[in-house]
Write a protein that holds these residues in place. Structure first.
Motif, PDB file in Angstrom:
ATOM      1  N   VAL A 234       0.876  -1.163   0.000  1.00 56.66           N
ATOM      2  CA  VAL A 234       0.000   0.000   0.000  1.00 56.66           C
ATOM      3  C   VAL A 234       0.918   1.219   0.000  1.00 56.66           C
ATOM      4  CG1 VAL A 234      -1.719   1.333   1.287  1.00 56.66           C
ATOM      5  CG2 VAL A 234      -1.877  -1.159   1.221  1.00 56.66           C
ATOM      6  N   SER A 235       0.751   2.080  -0.995  1.00 61.54           N
ATOM      7  CA  SER A 235       1.607   3.254  -1.116  1.00 61.54           C
ATOM      8  C   SER A 235       0.844   4.371  -1.792  1.00 61.54           C
ATOM      9  CB  SER A 235       2.852   2.916  -1.941  1.00 61.54           C
ATOM     10  OG  SER A 235       3.599   4.080  -2.200  1.00 61.54           O
TER      11      SER A 235
ATOM     12  N   ARG B  87      -7.915   6.842   1.640  1.00 63.09           N
ATOM     13  CA  ARG B  87      -7.828   5.733   0.686  1.00 63.09           C
ATOM     14  C   ARG B  87      -6.793   4.713   1.151  1.00 63.09           C
ATOM     15  NH1 ARG B  87      -6.550   6.113  -5.778  1.00 63.09           N
ATOM     16  NH2 ARG B  87      -6.408   3.877  -6.090  1.00 63.09           N
ATOM     17  N   GLN B  88      -5.662   5.196   1.659  1.00 64.67           N
ATOM     18  CA  GLN B  88      -4.630   4.292   2.160  1.00 64.67           C
ATOM     19  C   GLN B  88      -5.185   3.424   3.291  1.00 64.67           C
ATOM     20  OE1 GLN B  88      -0.246   5.293   3.024  1.00 64.67           O
ATOM     21  NE2 GLN B  88      -1.272   5.681   4.966  1.00 64.67           N
ATOM     22  N   ARG B  89      -5.911   4.028   4.219  1.00 69.44           N
ATOM     23  CA  ARG B  89      -6.475   3.251   5.341  1.00 69.44           C
ATOM     24  C   ARG B  89      -7.501   2.238   4.839  1.00 69.44           C
ATOM     25  NH1 ARG B  89      -5.559   8.193   8.252  1.00 69.44           N
ATOM     26  NH2 ARG B  89      -7.608   8.999   7.726  1.00 69.44           N
TER      27      ARG B  89
ATOM     28  N   ALA C 215      -8.885  -3.394   3.834  1.00 67.96           N
ATOM     29  CA  ALA C 215      -9.389  -4.437   2.928  1.00 67.96           C
ATOM     30  C   ALA C 215      -8.392  -5.585   2.809  1.00 67.96           C
ATOM     31  CB  ALA C 215      -9.687  -3.835   1.555  1.00 67.96           C
ATOM     32  N   LEU C 216      -7.127  -5.266   2.666  1.00 73.84           N
ATOM     33  CA  LEU C 216      -6.110  -6.318   2.550  1.00 73.84           C
ATOM     34  C   LEU C 216      -6.002  -7.132   3.839  1.00 73.84           C
ATOM     35  CD1 LEU C 216      -3.453  -4.276   0.586  1.00 73.84           C
ATOM     36  CD2 LEU C 216      -4.542  -6.388  -0.211  1.00 73.84           C
TER      37      LEU C 216
ATOM     38  N   GLY D 102      -2.707   6.634  12.067  1.00 70.66           N
ATOM     39  CA  GLY D 102      -3.848   6.076  11.343  1.00 70.66           C
ATOM     40  C   GLY D 102      -3.580   4.668  10.848  1.00 70.66           C
ATOM     41  N   VAL D 103      -2.387   4.443  10.338  1.00 71.78           N
ATOM     42  CA  VAL D 103      -2.002   3.114   9.851  1.00 71.78           C
ATOM     43  C   VAL D 103      -1.953   2.136  11.027  1.00 71.78           C
ATOM     44  CG1 VAL D 103      -0.139   1.768   8.798  1.00 71.78           C
ATOM     45  CG2 VAL D 103      -0.745   4.007   7.862  1.00 71.78           C
TER      46      VAL D 103
END
Length: 136
Positions: free
Chosen positions: A30-31, A45-47, A52-53, A74-75
């Motif tokens: 994820v980047s 969107r990153q979160r 989802a993954l 957040g991550v």
């Protein structure tokens, strides 16, 4: 238990190379760099992509500068919500090296972006929620 790896450091410090050489075979990526330049709300969107993954059972690597604790929070929160182990690999800032490597890229990051990340830099700490934190 799924694993989330955060790669933390200035642009062009070696994060993506580290991912390709050490994690690409085992971790989904994820980047924000992979998102279109016109994409809005990249943090959200990153979160969502990370969640989802993880929901699908993947180990995930988040490859961004993530220079401040607030940007990493957040991550880490998404990882914890999915019961994931959180590992951070971080590169101490070396602006001269990053500028030199960035200049050699086919699509360099504007230097102002590198200096902006440097201005927000906070050394990662275990109490942010990392299970393991490794200085590179």
């Amino acid at each position: 238990m799924p694993e989330v790896v955060l790669l933390i450091g200035l642009q062009a410090c070696g994060k993506t190379t580290f991912y390709r050489e050490r994690l690409a075979a085992t971790h989904a990526l994820v980047s924000k760099d992979a998102m279109s330049r016109s994409a809005r709300r990249k943090e959200d969107r990153q979160r969502r992509e990370l969640a989802a993954l993880l929901a699908e059972g993947h180990d995930v690597c988040v490859d961004n500068t993530q220079p401040s604790a607030a940007e990493r929070a957040g991550v880490i929160a998404v990882a914890r919500a999915h019961g994931a182990r959180v590992v951070g690999y971080w590169w101490p800032p070396d602006p001269e090296l990053s500028l030199r490597r960035n200049a050699a890229r086919s699509e360099p990051v504007p230097e102002v972006g590198l200096y902006a990340a440097l201005a927000r830099w906070e050394e990662p700490r275990p109490d942010e929620g990392f299970d393991r934190l490794v200085r590179r």
